[in-house]
Write an enzyme that holds these catalytic residues in place. Structure first.
Site, PDB file in Angstrom:
ATOM      1  N   LYS A   1       0.824  -1.204   0.000  1.00 42.61           N
ATOM      2  CA  LYS A   1       0.000   0.000   0.000  1.00 42.61           C
ATOM      3  C   LYS A   1       0.861   1.258   0.000  1.00 42.61           C
ATOM      4  CE  LYS A   1      -4.137  -2.077   1.583  1.00 42.61           C
ATOM      5  NZ  LYS A   1      -5.510  -1.931   1.831  1.00 42.61           N
TER       6      LYS A   1
ATOM      7  N   LYS B   1     -11.650  -4.233  -2.787  1.00 43.35           N
ATOM      8  CA  LYS B   1     -12.809  -3.335  -2.835  1.00 43.35           C
ATOM      9  C   LYS B   1     -12.456  -1.857  -2.852  1.00 43.35           C
ATOM     10  CE  LYS B   1     -13.930  -4.846   1.660  1.00 43.35           C
ATOM     11  NZ  LYS B   1     -12.665  -4.750   2.399  1.00 43.35           N
TER      12      LYS B   1
ATOM     13  N   LYS C   1      -4.453  -8.589  -6.525  1.00 41.51           N
ATOM     14  CA  LYS C   1      -5.608  -9.113  -5.772  1.00 41.51           C
ATOM     15  C   LYS C   1      -6.857  -8.269  -6.047  1.00 41.51           C
ATOM     16  CE  LYS C   1      -6.171  -8.188  -1.302  1.00 41.51           C
ATOM     17  NZ  LYS C   1      -7.216  -8.220  -0.288  1.00 41.51           N
TER      18      LYS C   1
END
Ligand code: AQP
Length: 330
Positions: A113, A199, A196
């Site tokens: 991230k 959402k 991956k």
């Protein structure tokens, strides 16, 4: 009785990845009379993306509704929101003193991230996320933590933190086991099978959301990238088709080898059309049930949260009290 703890973050509407890797199984597991299940919505974790408050509120209630729609039995298991139980935040602060910077630096989810903005620009909340997750688990003396592949490293860290604390202060925390299902533990993005399905992704074109309507599901599957060649087979050099086969297999309950045989010589078109039909059929009842639960006047979500809060706070407050006493905290 064994305890199981797991959660789904309200950082966006849940994806087919969340469903296959976690929520589908939670629905099945929640009726197991041998285990006490806690499914929570980690809304404090979601703060590290600085969500719009109204949207966070909606997504938190919506996540509860998705859990119920996916079959989580909220009479025999407990659903709650993390922010309902202040002990999660308090234990996190305590456990920060049993976790090293080196350990947090090794967490691959943080590394992934932080690639976008670099570690310097990241929030401490994102960095410390694994410690909050350790508190989430250890407050309930969880025996098992069912997670997708991506969260396994965080449960390993939780084990290390618990063991370290126990060694210093005597047996306090149960050391939990991560349980990762073998198939569907990592569903990949339909437009980029190296990534991956997530959402909170900026581009959701390769992500099937549980709230997508039939047309959107069909379109996303028909437009999913495929690999070179035309054989429907699972192989290391066919990551896109392998991902679609895994989705097909989990949703249909048919083994991948059987699907490979069924589609031998038929090409990708037929395969994708059937998969689209299967996914539409599997997700439609969940969506309808979710819609009902979110409808104004339906108090099922509030009732589920109240029931979950009652049991979760009882356990969490007792565990926090034990920890504070051992540390000499008044
Ligand atoms: N793509 C996936 N395949 C299989 N399992 C997955 N899970 C998440 N994505 C996949 C599993 O779903 C559970 C709930 O996850 P979460 O919402 O708490 O956090 P996450 O893993 O960070 O999920 P996302 O969708 O990728 O959220 P964002 O975008 O906010 O980071 C977990 O058991 C997880 O393993």
């Amino acid at each position: 009785m064994k305890r199981v703890v797991s959660g789904v973050k309200p950082t966006g509407d849940p994806t087919l990845g969340n469903y296959i890797g976690a929520m589908k199984r939670w629905g099945e597991m929640s009726r197991d009379p041998e285990r006490e299940h806690f499914f929570f919505v980690p809304n404090l974790h979601a703060l590290n993306v600085r969500p719009d408050p109204e949207e966070l509120h909606r997504l938190t209630r919506s996540a509860v509704a998705w859990l119920v729609a996916c079959g989580v039995d909220h009479d025999h298991s407990y659903i709650f929101a993390q922010s309902q139980i202040p002990a999660h935040s308090e234990l996190t602060w305590i456990l920060n003193n049993y976790t090293t910077i080196g350990e947090l630096n090794r967490m691959t989810q943080f590394k992934d991230k932080s690639l976008k903005q670099g570690p310097e620009g990241q929030l401490v909340g994102l960095y410390d996320y694994p410690v909050l997750m350790a508190a989430d688990i250890l407050l309930y003396d969880a025996d098992e933590v069912p997670v997708g592949d991506d969260q396994k490293q965080h449960v390993e860290l939780t084990r290390d933190i618990a063991t370290r604390f126990n060694n210093l202060h005597g047996e306090t925390f149960k050391v939990p086991q991560p349980t990762v299902q073998t198939e569907g533990a990592r569903i990949m993005d339909l437009q980029d099978p190296t990534k991956k399905m997530s959402k909170s992704d900026d581009d959701l074109s390769g992500c099937i959301l549980l709230m997508d309507d039939d047309k959107a599901i069909e379109r996303k599957i028909m437009r999913a990238v495929t690999d070179s060649g035309s054989q429907v087979t699972a192989a290391a050099d066919k990551p896109a088709v392998t991902n679609l086969l895994v989705i097909y297999s989990v949703l249909s309950g048919r083994p991948i080898t059987e699907l490979e045989e069924a589609y031998a010589g038929r090409g990708y078109g037929d395969f994708k059309r059937d998969l689209a039909e299967l996914a539409v059929h599997a997700l439609k009842p969940l969506r309808h049930s979710h819609e009902q639960l979110m409808r104004e006047g339906n108090d099922k979500i509030d009732k589920a949260l109240e029931h979950g809060w009652w049991r979760a706070s009882e356990l969490a407050n007792a565990k926090l009290g034990e920890v504070k006493e051992k540390l000499g905290l008044i």
